[in-house]
Design an enzyme around this catalytic site. Structure first.
Site, PDB file in Angstrom:
ATOM      1  N   LYS A 287       0.821  -1.192   0.000  1.00 38.14           N
ATOM      2  CA  LYS A 287       0.000   0.000   0.000  1.00 38.14           C
ATOM      3  C   LYS A 287       0.861   1.250   0.000  1.00 38.14           C
ATOM      4  CE  LYS A 287      -3.056  -2.456   3.111  1.00 38.14           C
ATOM      5  NZ  LYS A 287      -3.597  -2.478   4.516  1.00 38.14           N
ATOM      6  N   GLY A 288       2.134   1.095   0.406  1.00 35.84           N
ATOM      7  CA  GLY A 288       2.967   2.251   0.723  1.00 35.84           C
ATOM      8  C   GLY A 288       3.113   3.285  -0.372  1.00 35.84           C
TER       9      GLY A 288
ATOM     10  N   ASP B 217       7.640   2.918  -2.544  1.00 35.82           N
ATOM     11  CA  ASP B 217       7.797   3.907  -1.480  1.00 35.82           C
ATOM     12  C   ASP B 217       9.240   3.949  -0.985  1.00 35.82           C
ATOM     13  OD1 ASP B 217       7.614   1.351  -0.331  1.00 35.82           O
ATOM     14  OD2 ASP B 217       6.155   1.918   1.197  1.00 35.82           O
TER      15      ASP B 217
ATOM     16  N   ASP C 278      14.593  -0.752   1.074  1.00 33.11           N
ATOM     17  CA  ASP C 278      15.329  -0.975   2.313  1.00 33.11           C
ATOM     18  C   ASP C 278      16.416  -2.009   2.030  1.00 33.11           C
ATOM     19  OD1 ASP C 278      15.960  -0.848   5.013  1.00 33.11           O
ATOM     20  OD2 ASP C 278      14.395  -2.233   5.618  1.00 33.11           O
TER      21      ASP C 278
ATOM     22  N   PHE D  28      13.442   3.949  11.253  1.00 28.58           N
ATOM     23  CA  PHE D  28      12.134   3.530  10.742  1.00 28.58           C
ATOM     24  C   PHE D  28      11.298   4.778  10.478  1.00 28.58           C
ATOM     25  CE2 PHE D  28       8.077   1.483  10.306  1.00 28.58           C
ATOM     26  CZ  PHE D  28       8.442   0.390   9.547  1.00 28.58           C
TER      27      PHE D  28
ATOM     28  N   ASP E 161       3.866   3.245   6.716  1.00 26.56           N
ATOM     29  CA  ASP E 161       3.149   2.973   7.962  1.00 26.56           C
ATOM     30  C   ASP E 161       4.025   2.249   8.964  1.00 26.56           C
ATOM     31  OD1 ASP E 161       3.244   0.464   6.454  1.00 26.56           O
ATOM     32  OD2 ASP E 161       1.959  -0.311   8.050  1.00 26.56           O
TER      33      ASP E 161
ATOM     34  N   ARG F  32      -0.007   6.592   7.711  1.00 26.35           N
ATOM     35  CA  ARG F  32       0.177   6.725   6.259  1.00 26.35           C
ATOM     36  C   ARG F  32      -0.277   8.089   5.765  1.00 26.35           C
ATOM     37  NH1 ARG F  32       1.204   1.592   3.973  1.00 26.35           N
ATOM     38  NH2 ARG F  32       0.215  -0.164   5.024  1.00 26.35           N
TER      39      ARG F  32
HETATM   40  P1  IMP Z   1      12.855  -4.350   1.382  1.00 23.79           P
HETATM   41  O1  IMP Z   1      12.381  -5.608   0.737  1.00 23.79           O
HETATM   42  O2  IMP Z   1      13.729  -4.618   2.581  1.00 23.79           O
HETATM   43  O3  IMP Z   1      13.521  -3.402   0.409  1.00 23.79           O
HETATM   44  O4  IMP Z   1      11.587  -3.672   2.029  1.00 23.79           O
HETATM   45  C1  IMP Z   1      10.797  -2.804   1.315  1.00 23.79           C
HETATM   46  C2  IMP Z   1       9.458  -2.624   1.993  1.00 23.79           C
HETATM   47  O5  IMP Z   1       9.539  -2.638   3.426  1.00 23.79           O
HETATM   48  C3  IMP Z   1       8.928  -1.254   1.637  1.00 23.79           C
HETATM   49  O6  IMP Z   1       8.183  -1.292   0.434  1.00 23.79           O
HETATM   50  C4  IMP Z   1       8.098  -0.900   2.841  1.00 23.79           C
HETATM   51  O7  IMP Z   1       6.791  -1.420   2.678  1.00 23.79           O
HETATM   52  C5  IMP Z   1       8.771  -1.614   3.987  1.00 23.79           C
HETATM   53  N1  IMP Z   1       9.655  -0.676   4.735  1.00 23.79           N
HETATM   54  C6  IMP Z   1      10.996  -0.678   4.769  1.00 23.79           C
HETATM   55  N2  IMP Z   1      11.483   0.306   5.563  1.00 23.79           N
HETATM   56  C7  IMP Z   1      10.400   0.963   6.032  1.00 23.79           C
HETATM   57  C8  IMP Z   1      10.238   2.110   6.916  1.00 23.79           C
HETATM   58  O8  IMP Z   1      11.182   2.747   7.408  1.00 23.79           O
HETATM   59  N3  IMP Z   1       8.947   2.476   7.176  1.00 23.79           N
HETATM   60  C9  IMP Z   1       7.863   1.832   6.648  1.00 23.79           C
HETATM   61  N4  IMP Z   1       7.974   0.768   5.805  1.00 23.79           N
HETATM   62  C10 IMP Z   1       9.230   0.334   5.511  1.00 23.79           C
HETATM   63 MG    MG Z   2       6.106  -1.164   0.252  1.00 26.48          MG
END
Ligand code: IMP
Ligand code: MG
Length: 196
Positions: free
Chosen positions: A53-54, A110, A113, A162, A169, A175
């Protein structure tokens, strides 16, 4: 607006702290990204694929900053593991409606990470034979090594805190903030973390 609907800033053991990226800075950067995409895709009709949803709020503003006949689709993925860490094992919860064959696809995310979610999505969407596949991420962690052939458009580099707001969220809250803010847990606060 004088007061924000999301600005009830404590919920479920989390407290929203300082603003990392202001609404004005977000909007200015998004306008610039829209202009870049408009120039790069001149004469084409890119398909924006938002990752729910982000990315919903970013997708909404970004699309209005693009002066091209864009189309929209959305995917929802869930990654196994706990709420603030991606495990890299991703499951498609809602798939796309539109056929990607021969389309110029831009994944709109969004935040990148670990990059695991994006890797999975890229592999999955490439298998559907798009004409091209690019990624536009609003936020990218500072330590993330970027392959520019993949991550063509990025809004801001961010530290490992975070973050919430503007679509992001923690446990589905916050959000609807218009800016990006740092979250602390009540345990952090009790230990004095984030006091500077
Ligand atoms: P990745 O697979 O580790 O790159 O994670 C990506 C997903 O984790 C993003 O699309 C977000 O939904 C969630 N995410 C990672 N860091 C944050 C944060 O600081 N706040 C909120 N959601 C996050
Ligand atoms: Mg996301």
């Amino acid at each position: 607006m004088a007061s924000e609907p999301g600005a009830s800033l404590s919920a479920g053991g989390y407290t929203v702290g300082r603003v990392l990226i202001s609404e004005d800075d977000l909007q200015a950067r998004i306008r610039a990204l829209g202009e870049e995409i408009t120039a790069d895709y001149a004469g084409r009709a890119p398909l924006l694929v938002g990752v729910l949803k982000g990315a919903f709020m970013f997708m909404s503003d970004l699309s209005r900053a693009i002066d091209l006949p864009v189309e929209f689709d959305f995917m929802a993925v869930s990654s196994y593991g706990h709420s603030t860490r991606s495990s890299g094992v991703v499951r498609i919860v809602k798939d796309l409606d539109i056929d990607l064959a021969d389309r110029d696809v831009i994944i709109v995310e969004d935040i990148i990470d670990s990059g695991l979610t994006l890797n999975y999505l890229r592999r999955n969407l490439l298998a559907r034979n798009p004409a091209s596949l690019a990624v536009c991420a609003l936020l990218v962690r500072e330590n993330h090594r970027v392959d520019e052939a993949i991550l063509r458009y990025e809004g801001f580099r961010v530290p490992s805190d975070f973050l919430v707001g503007y679509g992001l969220d923690v446990n589905e809250r916050f959000r609807n903030l218009s800016d990006i803010r740092v979250v602390t847990t009540d345990a952090d606060a009790a230990n004095g973390a984030g006091a500077t």
